[in-house]
Design a protein around this motif. Structure first.
Motif, mmCIF file in Angstrom:
data_model
loop_
_atom_site.group_PDB
_atom_site.id
_atom_site.type_symbol
_atom_site.label_atom_id
_atom_site.label_comp_id
_atom_site.label_asym_id
_atom_site.label_seq_id
_atom_site.Cartn_x
_atom_site.Cartn_y
_atom_site.Cartn_z
ATOM 1 N N ALA A 37 -7.821 12.330 -1.137
ATOM 2 C CA ALA A 37 -9.008 12.980 -1.695
ATOM 3 C C ALA A 37 -8.859 14.492 -1.807
ATOM 4 O O ALA A 37 -9.493 15.114 -2.660
ATOM 5 C CB ALA A 37 -10.223 12.635 -0.843
ATOM 6 N N ASP A 94 0.400 5.429 -0.006
ATOM 7 C CA ASP A 94 -0.446 6.622 0.042
ATOM 8 C C ASP A 94 0.352 7.834 -0.399
ATOM 9 O O ASP A 94 1.511 8.001 -0.012
ATOM 10 C CB ASP A 94 -0.958 6.862 1.469
ATOM 11 N N ALA A 111 -4.418 -1.794 -7.867
ATOM 12 C CA ALA A 111 -5.494 -0.815 -7.928
ATOM 13 C C ALA A 111 -4.992 0.580 -7.609
ATOM 14 O O ALA A 111 -4.069 0.762 -6.825
ATOM 15 C CB ALA A 111 -6.600 -1.199 -6.945
ATOM 16 N N LEU A 112 -5.631 1.555 -8.244
ATOM 17 C CA LEU A 112 -5.346 2.967 -7.995
ATOM 18 C C LEU A 112 -6.620 3.598 -7.454
ATOM 19 O O LEU A 112 -7.676 3.512 -8.084
ATOM 20 C CB LEU A 112 -4.928 3.666 -9.291
ATOM 21 N N GLN A 113 -6.506 4.233 -6.299
ATOM 22 C CA GLN A 113 -7.626 4.973 -5.732
ATOM 23 C C GLN A 113 -7.287 6.454 -5.747
ATOM 24 O O GLN A 113 -6.275 6.878 -5.191
ATOM 25 C CB GLN A 113 -7.915 4.523 -4.294
ATOM 26 N N ALA A 114 -8.144 7.215 -6.406
ATOM 27 C CA ALA A 114 -8.000 8.665 -6.489
ATOM 28 C C ALA A 114 -9.352 9.218 -6.891
ATOM 29 O O ALA A 114 -10.212 8.481 -7.396
ATOM 30 C CB ALA A 114 -6.930 9.051 -7.510
ATOM 31 N N SER A 115 -9.544 10.502 -6.699
ATOM 32 C CA SER A 115 -10.814 11.107 -7.101
ATOM 33 C C SER A 115 -10.976 10.979 -8.611
ATOM 34 O O SER A 115 -9.997 10.869 -9.356
ATOM 35 C CB SER A 115 -10.849 12.582 -6.691
ATOM 36 N N ALA A 116 -12.208 11.011 -9.041
ATOM 37 C CA ALA A 116 -12.499 10.915 -10.474
ATOM 38 C C ALA A 116 -11.832 12.062 -11.233
ATOM 39 O O ALA A 116 -11.339 11.871 -12.354
ATOM 40 C CB ALA A 116 -14.006 10.924 -10.703
ATOM 41 N N LEU A 129 -1.702 -1.455 -3.949
ATOM 42 C CA LEU A 129 -2.682 -0.379 -3.945
ATOM 43 C C LEU A 129 -1.986 0.964 -3.808
ATOM 44 O O LEU A 129 -1.206 1.175 -2.881
ATOM 45 C CB LEU A 129 -3.667 -0.558 -2.772
ATOM 46 N N LYS A 142 -8.058 11.289 -11.536
ATOM 47 C CA LYS A 142 -7.878 10.227 -12.541
ATOM 48 C C LYS A 142 -8.078 10.774 -13.952
ATOM 49 O O LYS A 142 -7.321 10.435 -14.869
ATOM 50 C CB LYS A 142 -8.847 9.076 -12.275
ATOM 51 N N LEU A 196 0.841 -1.187 0.000
ATOM 52 C CA LEU A 196 0.000 0.000 0.000
ATOM 53 C C LEU A 196 0.878 1.239 0.000
ATOM 54 O O LEU A 196 1.812 1.354 0.789
ATOM 55 C CB LEU A 196 -0.883 0.010 1.262
ATOM 56 N N ARG A 235 -2.867 5.013 -3.420
ATOM 57 C CA ARG A 235 -3.967 5.920 -3.100
ATOM 58 C C ARG A 235 -3.469 7.354 -3.133
ATOM 59 O O ARG A 235 -2.474 7.690 -2.496
ATOM 60 C CB ARG A 235 -4.525 5.630 -1.704
#
Length: 138
Positions: free
Chosen positions: A103, A75, A122-127, A98, A130, A73, A100
């Protein structure tokens, strides 16, 4: 059985490059060669390149560290990206797992600080982030 062994083609130890120099610079190089400081033009140019690379050794080291894949992970906070922006550095995200992006990271900050993103996982970020980085996500 044959006594003949295939000899692999020897890989070149050097790569040939071509550069364009102005007449004044070329004249200065020739003068230094003529005065015996260097054996030929190539010797001076190789030495100059090595010296220039050596002067940036710390930058090369930190860049290599930033370009390594991270496992697990990872961040990326707004503060992390602001520090990169302030240092004039560009981040290349390479994560297996992952990644991240916080936000509160704006698309503008992400664009200024993230050069590329490679995530195996996986990549987690705001739309919005992205979408702003879409051409940099592999």
């Amino acid at each position: 059985m044959s006594n003949v062994k295939q000899i692999r083609d020897k890989q070149p130890e050097n790569e040939k490059i071509t550069i364009n120099l102005g007449f004044v610079d070329l004249g200065r190089i020739d003068l230094l060669v003529q005065e015996g400081f260097y054996s030929n033009r190539s010797d001076l140019i190789r030495t100059a390149i090595r010296n220039q690379i050596e002067s940036h050794v710390e930058t090369v080291r930190t860049t290599l560290e930033r370009h390594t894949m991270e496992l697990g992970l990872r961040d990326y906070s707004k503060a992390d990206l602001e520090a990169l922006r302030d240092a004039g550095e560009l981040l290349h995200v390479k994560v297996v797992g992952l990644a991240r992006i916080a936000a509160d990271v704006s698309p503008e900050l992400a664009m200024k600080t993230i050069g590329s993103i490679t995530v195996l996982g996986a990549l987690q970020a705001s739309a919005e982030v992205k979408a702003a980085l879409a051409d940099r996500i592999k």
